[in-house]
Enzyme design. Sequence first.
Site, short mmCIF file in Angstrom:
data_model
loop_
_atom_site.label_atom_id
_atom_site.label_comp_id
_atom_site.label_asym_id
_atom_site.label_seq_id
_atom_site.Cartn_x
_atom_site.Cartn_y
_atom_site.Cartn_z
N ASP A 159 -9.73 3.40 -4.34
CA ASP A 159 -10.43 2.19 -3.87
C ASP A 159 -11.84 2.12 -4.46
O ASP A 159 -12.60 3.09 -4.41
CB ASP A 159 -10.57 2.21 -2.35
CG ASP A 159 -9.25 2.03 -1.64
OD1 ASP A 159 -8.20 1.94 -2.32
OD2 ASP A 159 -9.26 2.00 -0.40
N ASP A 213 0.82 -1.22 0.00
CA ASP A 213 0.00 0.00 0.00
C ASP A 213 0.86 1.28 0.00
O ASP A 213 2.10 1.20 -0.05
CB ASP A 213 -0.94 -0.05 1.22
CG ASP A 213 -2.33 0.50 0.91
OD1 ASP A 213 -2.46 1.31 -0.01
OD2 ASP A 213 -3.28 0.12 1.63
#
Length: 484
Positions: free
Chosen positions: A204, A144
Amino acid sequence: MRTLLIAASILTTVLALRNGLAITPQMGWNTWNSFGCAISEDIVLSSAELIVKWGFKDLGYEYVIIDDCWSAGRNSTGHLQANSTKFPNGIADVASKVHAMGLKLGIYSDAGNFTCGGYEGSLGHEEIDAQTWASWGVDYLKYDNCNNDGQMGTAQATASRYKVMQRALNATGRPILYSMCNWGDDAVWVWGSTVANSWRMAGDVFDMFDRPDPRCPCDEYTYLTCTESGFYCSVMNVVNKVAQIISKGGPGNWNDMDMLQIGNGGMQDSEYKIQMSVWAAAKSPMIMGNDLRKMDANTLSILQNTAVLSVSQDVKGSGAERSWRYFVPDQDKYGQGEIALWVGGLNGPGQYGDQLVLFTNTGTQDRRMNASLATIFFDSGPEGSAPQIKESWEVYDLWANRMDNATANAIINGNGTVPSDARWNATANGGYAGLPSSTEKALMGTKVGTIQPGGTLWADVKGRDVGMFRLRQVGAGKKKRDEL
Ligand SMILES: *[C@@H]1O[C@H](CO)[C@@H](O)[C@H](O)[C@H]1NC(C)=O
Ligand SMILES: *[C@@H]1O[C@H](CO)[C@@H](O)[C@H](O)[C@H]1NC(C)=O
Ligand SMILES: *[C@@H]1O[C@H](CO)[C@@H](O)[C@H](O)[C@H]1NC(C)=O
Ligand SMILES: *[C@@H]1O[C@H](CO)[C@@H](O)[C@H](O)[C@H]1NC(C)=O
Ligand SMILES: *[C@@H]1O[C@H](CO)[C@@H](O)[C@H](O)[C@H]1NC(C)=O
Ligand SMILES: *[C@@H]1O[C@H](CO)[C@@H](O)[C@H](O)[C@H]1NC(C)=O
Ligand SMILES: *[C@@H]1O[C@H](CO)[C@@H](O)[C@H](O)[C@H]1NC(C)=O
Ligand SMILES: *[C@@H]1O[C@H](CO)[C@@H](O)[C@H](O)[C@H]1NC(C)=O
């Protein structure tokens, strides 16, 4: 000039990450969308058991991925430790149990000081962390981008930060699929293939179809230069972004549209069909994110449609391109509604291979959609000059054999009858690599017609739904023999 060209092509070959993994887009399941930080050894292992029991493993869903919040920081020698409440037997034990089920284990970290959930990040600890995961038997890293110490804002800054982990993973000697998650920032689609097996190409994706949200500020028009990828992106927001960068993906290195939301409850059945279809056509990784313990027939029969998965896993590894898109007047309450055509090449027996044709209709009304062979094969020759237009093509509907509820419930409940051709067994058949024969329903769907030379494919597509077809050249095998 000549020397320069040769140098450039050598550079491209050397630069693309080649670790033998993700030759077709990776498939699996991830903890995040259903469990967030509330994860445990039991959730991971019981989900892995369901992946096996219900046959997902044999359809190709291979990676079981532990997302954020598994760790409890570093010990005195600087090694990451698993949270012993959540993982009392440690990650190595989970890995060996997952491996014993014939699956692979993924883990999560962050190219920053802390993960998005506030746990220890791997920035500056790449080597020791990669070694730790390798020693545990980890097969996959989702990496991430939170708290990245300001090492971003240019492709150079982000790529070099992510490259450190790629080298560290390589140095372990263990094949570890590298799934980069920097949300599409710093034009990752331009350089992602030099660093990772896949790269998230947008913010996302949330469990919603087309609702605009200010927290996902980049729209399709600003996408290529936008710097605020955000989250709460809708399925259609991501679809209309990936349409611009399809060609950046290929075997070993894929555009990642984020996880499948199928089964999470925020969309209607046909909207989930759209997500499944476009993710497969665009060659995104196929990572489930639903709570498997709450599986229902609709969810299982979408995720287990192997005629669609065979598009995702096709050996050509060539993402479908969006050929056209029009806005339609029958829009929903968000003012959204469009129709589009996606086309792409697939492995097939004819001299031109098979061809994918995907119609999406996000308008509210049912409609008859069409695409001429000239449009379907436009990329092989503009304005009707493509040789494929002179051929006849059989048309197979890839959703026509979606399993019915009785079959899906028989799988879920472990009783009743599951016809042997309800789905393709990738384990028994060496994956999806073989050439699908026209009689294999599980890969080809149902034959619904033939297009004559110069003809047009017509499809009745319901509102908020897809028409997904595989075209196969008539007499393909015979023609090859004649030429010999
Ligand atoms: C797939 O084939 C394997 C090996 O032949 C078999 O063990 C497995 O049960 C099959 N899976 C499904 C879902 O039918
Ligand atoms: C480990 O997980 C438990 C259960 O969620 C939590 O209460 C605890 O604070 C966590 N420990 C660390 C060090 O993060
Ligand atoms: C820290 O963790 C690593 C990896 O799990 C382990 O090998 C090492 O012995 C631990 N160090 C201490 C001091 O416990
Ligand atoms: C983040 O990590 C890097 C690399 O270890 C370090 O140089 C930097 O000081 C850290 N930043 C913060 C805010 O802790
Ligand atoms: C490491 O990189 C080399 C060169 O690209 C590649 O051949 C090898 O397979 C990689 N090894 C691993 C374990 O990723
Ligand atoms: C099939 O099952 C789903 C639940 O997964 C339900 O919503 C749907 O109505 C059922 N369809 C039929 C035709 O019974
Ligand atoms: C065929 O599709 C195109 C593109 O959507 C549309 O403009 C055209 O009207 C359609 N043709 C017919 C006869 O419906
Ligand atoms: C299968 O099991 C389910 C749940 O236990 C039950 O509701 C259903 O009637 C059973 N179906 C058959 C065909 O036995």
